[in-house]
Design an enzyme around this catalytic site. Structure first.
Site, PDB file in Angstrom:
ATOM      1  N   SER A  67       0.808  -1.218   0.000  1.00 27.79           N
ATOM      2  CA  SER A  67       0.000   0.000   0.000  1.00 27.79           C
ATOM      3  C   SER A  67       0.848   1.279   0.000  1.00 27.79           C
ATOM      4  CB  SER A  67      -0.936  -0.068   1.197  1.00 27.79           C
ATOM      5  OG  SER A  67      -1.789   1.012   1.233  1.00 27.79           O
ATOM      6  N   GLU A 386     -12.869   5.457   6.754  1.00 29.27           N
ATOM      7  CA  GLU A 386     -11.860   5.907   7.704  1.00 29.27           C
ATOM      8  C   GLU A 386     -11.447   7.308   7.247  1.00 29.27           C
ATOM      9  OE1 GLU A 386      -9.583   2.153   9.484  1.00 29.27           O
ATOM     10  OE2 GLU A 386      -8.870   2.671   7.502  1.00 29.27           O
ATOM     11  N   ALA A 387     -11.033   8.133   8.210  1.00 28.70           N
ATOM     12  CA  ALA A 387     -10.626   9.494   7.860  1.00 28.70           C
ATOM     13  C   ALA A 387      -9.517   9.464   6.804  1.00 28.70           C
ATOM     14  CB  ALA A 387     -10.154  10.229   9.116  1.00 28.70           C
ATOM     15  N   ASN A 388      -8.710   8.393   6.811  1.00 30.88           N
ATOM     16  CA  ASN A 388      -7.592   8.300   5.866  1.00 30.88           C
ATOM     17  C   ASN A 388      -8.035   8.046   4.421  1.00 30.88           C
ATOM     18  OD1 ASN A 388      -8.159   5.531   5.643  1.00 30.88           O
ATOM     19  ND2 ASN A 388      -6.652   4.969   7.190  1.00 30.88           N
ATOM     20  N   PRO A 518      -2.515   0.969  20.008  1.00 30.32           N
ATOM     21  CA  PRO A 518      -1.320   0.379  19.400  1.00 30.32           C
ATOM     22  C   PRO A 518      -1.529   0.290  17.898  1.00 30.32           C
ATOM     23  CG  PRO A 518      -2.647  -1.315  20.493  1.00 30.32           C
ATOM     24  CD  PRO A 518      -3.357  -0.021  20.720  1.00 30.32           C
ATOM     25  N   SER A 519      -0.528   0.673  17.119  1.00 29.07           N
ATOM     26  CA  SER A 519      -0.631   0.565  15.664  1.00 29.07           C
ATOM     27  C   SER A 519      -0.723  -0.907  15.274  1.00 29.07           C
ATOM     28  CB  SER A 519       0.599   1.199  15.027  1.00 29.07           C
ATOM     29  OG  SER A 519       0.765   0.694  13.720  1.00 29.07           O
ATOM     30  N   GLY A 520      -1.437  -1.174  14.185  1.00 33.60           N
ATOM     31  CA  GLY A 520      -1.485  -2.545  13.678  1.00 33.60           C
ATOM     32  C   GLY A 520      -0.437  -2.775  12.602  1.00 33.60           C
ATOM     33  N   THR A 521       0.250  -1.737  12.186  1.00 33.30           N
ATOM     34  CA  THR A 521       1.192  -1.889  11.076  1.00 33.30           C
ATOM     35  C   THR A 521       2.627  -1.464  11.415  1.00 33.30           C
ATOM     36  OG1 THR A 521       0.751   0.330  10.237  1.00 33.30           O
ATOM     37  CG2 THR A 521      -0.641  -1.426   9.372  1.00 33.30           C
TER      38      THR A 521
HETATM   39  C1  16G Z   1      -4.175  -0.556   7.450  1.00 33.05           C
HETATM   40  C2  16G Z   1      -5.666  -0.729   7.321  1.00 33.05           C
HETATM   41  C3  16G Z   1      -6.370   0.585   7.476  1.00 33.05           C
HETATM   42  C4  16G Z   1      -5.969   1.219   8.784  1.00 33.05           C
HETATM   43  C5  16G Z   1      -4.474   1.285   8.937  1.00 33.05           C
HETATM   44  C6  16G Z   1      -4.127   1.669  10.346  1.00 33.05           C
HETATM   45  C7  16G Z   1      -6.827  -2.263   5.853  1.00 33.05           C
HETATM   46  C8  16G Z   1      -7.005  -2.733   4.444  1.00 33.05           C
HETATM   47  N1  16G Z   1      -5.987  -1.254   6.000  1.00 33.05           N
HETATM   48  O1  16G Z   1      -3.676   0.238   6.423  1.00 33.05           O
HETATM   49  O2  16G Z   1      -7.741   0.341   7.466  1.00 33.05           O
HETATM   50  O3  16G Z   1      -6.477   2.523   8.874  1.00 33.05           O
HETATM   51  O4  16G Z   1      -3.934   0.006   8.703  1.00 33.05           O
HETATM   52  O5  16G Z   1      -2.761   1.592  10.533  1.00 33.05           O
HETATM   53  O6  16G Z   1      -7.422  -2.778   6.787  1.00 33.05           O
HETATM   54  P1  16G Z   1      -2.151   1.642  11.984  1.00 33.05           P
HETATM   55  O7  16G Z   1      -2.750   0.492  12.764  1.00 33.05           O
HETATM   56  O8  16G Z   1      -0.685   1.528  11.791  1.00 33.05           O
HETATM   57  O9  16G Z   1      -2.539   2.952  12.567  1.00 33.05           O
HETATM   58 MG    MG Z   2      -3.793   1.085   0.437  1.00 28.65          MG
END
Ligand code: 16G
Ligand code: MG
Length: 558
Positions: A67, A386-388, A518-521
């Site tokens: 992404s 989502e706001a994003n 907590p961030s998911g990414t």
């Molecule tokens: C991912 C998610 C998005 C979310 C973002 C939050 C999908 C397809 N994408 O990009 O929805 O807003 O993670 O990231 O689910 P964060 O947990 O690092 O804040």
């Molecule tokens: Mg994307």
């Protein structure tokens, strides 16, 4: 599993060893990491997508993308038969599979899971996985690994769709399982014909008001720009200038994530673009934000996912009102469509206030498309964003059926009135919008169609409400899993005491609102703060970031 299957798997798995010491987890957006670490993971996700196809007797999808991350990263995620995200109860299996140290452990895990989930590994069912990738160079060798994984399950074939946007792949999976044709051309055809239908039913009064100026789109130097180039050739009512089509570095100073977070002009845009409607896609084209450039500044006016959601909600509500309006002195009560709006804690408070004021039902879920999508599917029309900039609209089968019937009935009895047009508009929206997943290309066409329908400039759209000033920060911590939240991430339940401290800080600011999660990414804790002025929002975010550091930072004593 039989001996033949076992030997195929042992042979192929031995060619894809996981890098030592690396542990990955299937987060909100699948697996993501530096591309050099992902080959064995992608191979194993190929296996997983094949098993899911066998279990569901349906086509599944496998997308290789990271992404909006930097170009050297990559990632992989699975599209379920519905076209949505992988069923959540498969995620722990995805984690176990990718982290299995050797081929024998891998096979044992598969055997156990197949027994538990009643998946036949005898090759009796011919499964199929659609496979696609974004424009990252590493996608080429990762797609090979995916194919090896998919085809190492007997009876399952891999169909390589090549370079696609993430939403295109999800759309194809959904369409295939609905028995429809699902080529890339079919996708463009469906989007462009439903867009034309919306253009046809623009109210007379607004026709002269039509917003004629061109739209400038930042393609984030990813896959979205090149696909939009193809799509735009099929549209006659819209002039689109696509920038950042892939000649620069992917996501570097460009794209929806950059524009939304930094609120500055992306690369490739400048003072000559002041006054134009601009939009940004992200690297795999599943996010969309609009913006305009301020004169004599590198700052932008951002029109984010919340405002796209508000525009969609307003339009849909208007059409529903027309359909249920008084006709011949009686209110048409034949169907009470449940319209719901789904947001996350990141939604600007002003947007929530605006939507509630319109009389809409607004509900909240944790961050991550899978949660919003699931909630939205509970309504006849569920709109989520989502706001994003990630979001879409879901229509229930029963509502679409009613709408078809209504359309047939009205087209003979009420020719020329607004009611059949409202039914046709809603049917067109259900085809234009990608109901599998948020899609910047289909979202962009719907925004453009609604602006033309309303006869609005972007300025008028942006005036629907005024965002409260907000600030986002991230804090590096020893262990982000030490934070757990409740109530759609608005309350921290662990570590104990931090929520009281956040409440005490927030209470100091008029219209203050603040949460951490907590961030998911990424390995960080995110802080979001909102208040009546930018200084106040900044100051609240900073104080709460200090609290996070005190409770969880590297020098924390608790
Ligand atoms: C991912 C998610 C998005 C979310 C973002 C939050 C999908 C397809 N994408 O990009 O929805 O807003 O993670 O990231 O689910 P964060 O947990 O690092 O804040
Ligand atoms: Mg994307």
């Amino acid at each position: 599993m039989n001996e033949h299957q076992r030997s195929i798997l042992l042979h192929s798995a031995s060619r894809f060893s996981p890098p030592p010491g690396v542990k990955l987890s299937y987060g909100t957006a699948g697996f993501r990491a530096d591309a050099s670490l992902l080959e064995s993971t992608v191979f194993r996700v190929g296996i997983l997508a094949a098993l899911r196809s066998i279990q569901t007797r349906s086509v599944t999808g496998l997308m290789i993308t990271a992404s909006h991350n930097q170009e050297s990263d990559n990632g992989v995620k699975v599209a379920d038969p519905s076209g949505g995200m992988l069923s959540q109860h498969w995620e722990p299996f995805a984690d176990a599979l990718t982290n299995a140290a050797d081929p024998n452990t891998l096979l044992q895990l598969m055997d156990d899971f197949a027994t538990k989930e009643k998946i036949s590994l005898e090759g009796a069912y011919g499964g199929e996985v659609l496979l696609a990738r974004d424009t990252r160079p590493s996608g080429v060798f990762l797609a090979e690994a995916a194919k090896q994984g998919i085809t190492s399950i007997m009876g399952v074939s891999a169909t390589d769709m090549g370079v696609m946007t993430t939403p295109q792949l999800h759309w194809m999976v959904r369409s295939r399982n609905n028995g429809m044709e699902a080529s890339e051309h079919n996708y463009y055809d469906q989007l462009s014909s439903s867009f034309r239908c919306l253009m046809e039913y623009i109210p007379q009064g607004n026709r002269n008001n039509i917003v004629n100026d061109k739209l400038i789109v930042d393609g984030s130097d990813g896959v979205g720009g090149e696909k939009l180039e193809i799509l735009k050739k099929m549209l006659s009512d819209l002039s689109i200038d696509v920038r950042n089509r892939g000649d620069g570095v992917l996501n570097e100073g460009v794209g929806a994530d950059f524009v939304q977070k930094e609120k500055v002009v992306p690369r490739g845009f400048g003072p000559v673009d002041v006054g134009f409607r601009c939009a940004s896609l992200d690297g795999d084209a599943d996010r969309l934000v609009y913006f305009s450039i301020q004169s004599n500044s590198n700052k932008i006016v951002l029109v984010d996912g919340d405002k796209i959601l508000s525009l969609f909600a307003l339009f849909i509500k208007e059409q529903l009102n027309i359909l249920t309006e008084e006709e011949n002195g009686k209110v048409n009560k034949s169907y009470q469509a449940r319209l719901g709006v789904v947001q996350t804690a990141y939604a600007n408070g002003a947007s929530t206030h605006y939507l509630k004021q319109l009389g809409l039902e607004v509900v909240f879920t944790p961050t991550g498309v899978k949660y919003l999508h699931e909630k939205a599917s509970e309504y006849d029309i569920g709109i989520y964003f989502e706001a994003n900039g990630h979001g879409t609209i879901l229509f229930s089968e029963s509502f679409l059926c009613w709408l078809e019937g209504k359309n047939n009935e009205l087209s003979s009895t009420s020719k020329g009135s607004e009611q059949p047009k409202a039914a046709l508009r809603l049917l067109a929206v259900s085809k234009l919008i990608n109901q599998a997943v948020g899609d910047s290309l289909s979202g962009l066409l719907l925004v453009e169609a609604i602006l033309k329908h309303m006869g609005w400039s972007m300025l008028i759209w942006n005036e629907l409400y005024h965002d409260l000033p907000s600030k986002q920060l991230k804090v590096k911590v020893v262990d982000r899993t030490a934070v757990s939240t409740a109530n759609a991430e608005t309350v921290v339940v662990r570590p104990v005491g931090i929520q009281d401290a956040i409440n005490a800080e927030t209470a100091k600011y008029p219209q203050g609102r603040c949460f951490i999660r907590p961030s998911g990414t990424e390995d960080v804790i995110r802080v979001y703060a909102e208040a009546s002025s930018q200084e106040a929002a900044d100051s609240l975010a900073n104080s709460v970031a200090r609290l996070v550091d005190r409770f969880l930072g590297f020098n924390a004593t608790e």
